[in-house]
Design a protein around this motif. Sequence first.
Motif, PDB file in Angstrom:
ATOM      1  N   UNK A  47       0.786  -1.225   0.000  1.00 30.60           N
ATOM      2  CA  UNK A  47       0.000   0.000   0.000  1.00 30.60           C
ATOM      3  C   UNK A  47       0.815   1.271   0.000  1.00 30.60           C
ATOM      4  N   UNK A  48       2.108   1.199   0.301  1.00 31.50           N
ATOM      5  CA  UNK A  48       2.975   2.378   0.277  1.00 31.50           C
ATOM      6  C   UNK A  48       3.576   2.654  -1.099  1.00 31.50           C
ATOM      7  N   UNK A  49       3.339   1.740  -2.052  1.00 28.06           N
ATOM      8  CA  UNK A  49       3.911   1.902  -3.386  1.00 28.06           C
ATOM      9  C   UNK A  49       2.993   2.776  -4.244  1.00 28.06           C
ATOM     10  N   UNK A  50       3.541   3.270  -5.361  1.00 28.57           N
ATOM     11  CA  UNK A  50       2.726   4.040  -6.294  1.00 28.57           C
ATOM     12  C   UNK A  50       1.687   3.131  -6.939  1.00 28.57           C
ATOM     13  N   UNK A  51       0.618   3.714  -7.447  1.00 29.41           N
ATOM     14  CA  UNK A  51      -0.402   2.914  -8.124  1.00 29.41           C
ATOM     15  C   UNK A  51       0.173   2.190  -9.324  1.00 29.41           C
ATOM     16  N   UNK A  52       1.129   2.832 -10.002  1.00 31.26           N
ATOM     17  CA  UNK A  52       1.765   2.178 -11.150  1.00 31.26           C
ATOM     18  C   UNK A  52       2.536   0.944 -10.702  1.00 31.26           C
ATOM     19  N   UNK A  53       3.278   1.066  -9.597  1.00 37.12           N
ATOM     20  CA  UNK A  53       4.042  -0.077  -9.102  1.00 37.12           C
ATOM     21  C   UNK A  53       3.116  -1.187  -8.624  1.00 37.12           C
ATOM     22  N   UNK A  54       2.005  -0.838  -7.972  1.00 41.97           N
ATOM     23  CA  UNK A  54       1.064  -1.872  -7.530  1.00 41.97           C
ATOM     24  C   UNK A  54       0.526  -2.633  -8.747  1.00 41.97           C
ATOM     25  N   UNK A  55       0.260  -1.912  -9.837  1.00 38.72           N
ATOM     26  CA  UNK A  55      -0.171  -2.575 -11.066  1.00 38.72           C
ATOM     27  C   UNK A  55       0.895  -3.511 -11.602  1.00 38.72           C
ATOM     28  N   UNK A  56       2.155  -3.083 -11.570  1.00 41.27           N
ATOM     29  CA  UNK A  56       3.253  -3.932 -12.048  1.00 41.27           C
ATOM     30  C   UNK A  56       3.416  -5.163 -11.169  1.00 41.27           C
ATOM     31  N   UNK A  57       3.254  -4.984  -9.859  1.00 43.42           N
ATOM     32  CA  UNK A  57       3.330  -6.102  -8.922  1.00 43.42           C
ATOM     33  C   UNK A  57       2.253  -7.134  -9.253  1.00 43.42           C
ATOM     34  N   UNK A  58       1.025  -6.662  -9.426  1.00 39.90           N
ATOM     35  CA  UNK A  58      -0.084  -7.568  -9.708  1.00 39.90           C
ATOM     36  C   UNK A  58       0.111  -8.289 -11.043  1.00 39.90           C
ATOM     37  N   UNK A  59       0.585  -7.562 -12.045  1.00 41.66           N
ATOM     38  CA  UNK A  59       0.787  -8.167 -13.359  1.00 41.66           C
ATOM     39  C   UNK A  59       1.880  -9.230 -13.313  1.00 41.66           C
TER      40      UNK A  59
END
Length: 335
Positions: free
Chosen positions: A104-116
């Motif tokens: 939750x502390x990451x950017x929304x872009x990074x959270x998307x990359x993590x999920x992908x």
Amino acid sequence: MVKHGIDVSKFQGVIDWQEVKKHIDFAIIRCGYGSDDENQDDPFFKRNADECTRLKIPFGVYLYSYATNEKEALSEANHVLRLVKDYQMAYPVYYDLEDNNTTGRQSNEMIGNIAQTFAQRLEQEGYYVGMYASLFWFRTKLTSSIFNEYTKWVARYNDELDYDGSYGMWQYSATGTVLGIDTMVDLNYAYEDFPAIIEEGGYNNFSNPNITRYKIGDEVEFHHVFLTSESTQPLMPYRHFGTITRIVQGARNPYLIGKDAGWVNDQVIEQRIRYLSAPDYTGTSFTDALRSIQEDTSFSNRSKLAKLNGIENYQGTQRQNDQLLELLKQGRLRA
């Protein structure tokens, strides 16, 4: 038809699944949390999965994520793969994104990359992936278009979900009671016929001989090829990677590589080829560029990258590294 289910973890203790079966349509079982460490397996996962299998209770799994980058997401995907390889699951493998202190502390872009990263690793092995989060997270953090590619399991403890996007499951209570479970338990509605989707599609260790795992246009790495789509004699290829240009459903070797580079099947394909990208790197070191995107910088991995990108005899010379660095900056480095 809406189906009613529960999700469970070690916090529900020893469950009387024989009794629970009378009151639910499905279960989602926590397999673990975080990176691929046996100490982070849910200690009740195997018992819960074995009981659901024995009693023919349709089930899926979820993993609670702490990932802060793609490398950690890959380890979390491997964590799931290690635990579920022996189970047929009629419901998705869900990625639980809710930890405010890490992901939750990451950017929304990074959270998307993590999920992908997590999802693509599981998809490579034929699993059907979904994303779990609260309504608040889906509205404020999971804003990447990546999340539109996966079925969603949304948590909101209310009389109405009030979510404008598409979703397959709603976790509507954390204080439910079900005979056979001594604690409170989460309650869920499922709106998609996941058993039909997953079993007919050949996902989650179900088999369907008419379904292929890869598609035209996929670039794949393989260790052998076959002369025809029905050959049984494997041959050593002159190249170990290529693009799928044709698929013959139901064939022994359903995928044609290139125009005439041979045929391959799921058993000889090692992985889909992904592309690494470091467009913001301004230095001159290939190793440092890999490190900047949390990729393995070892000589063996660099040699593998070199071979995938047409450099057969990698020695780590400046010229070879410059070639690889340029591809990396352009987002065209096969990996």
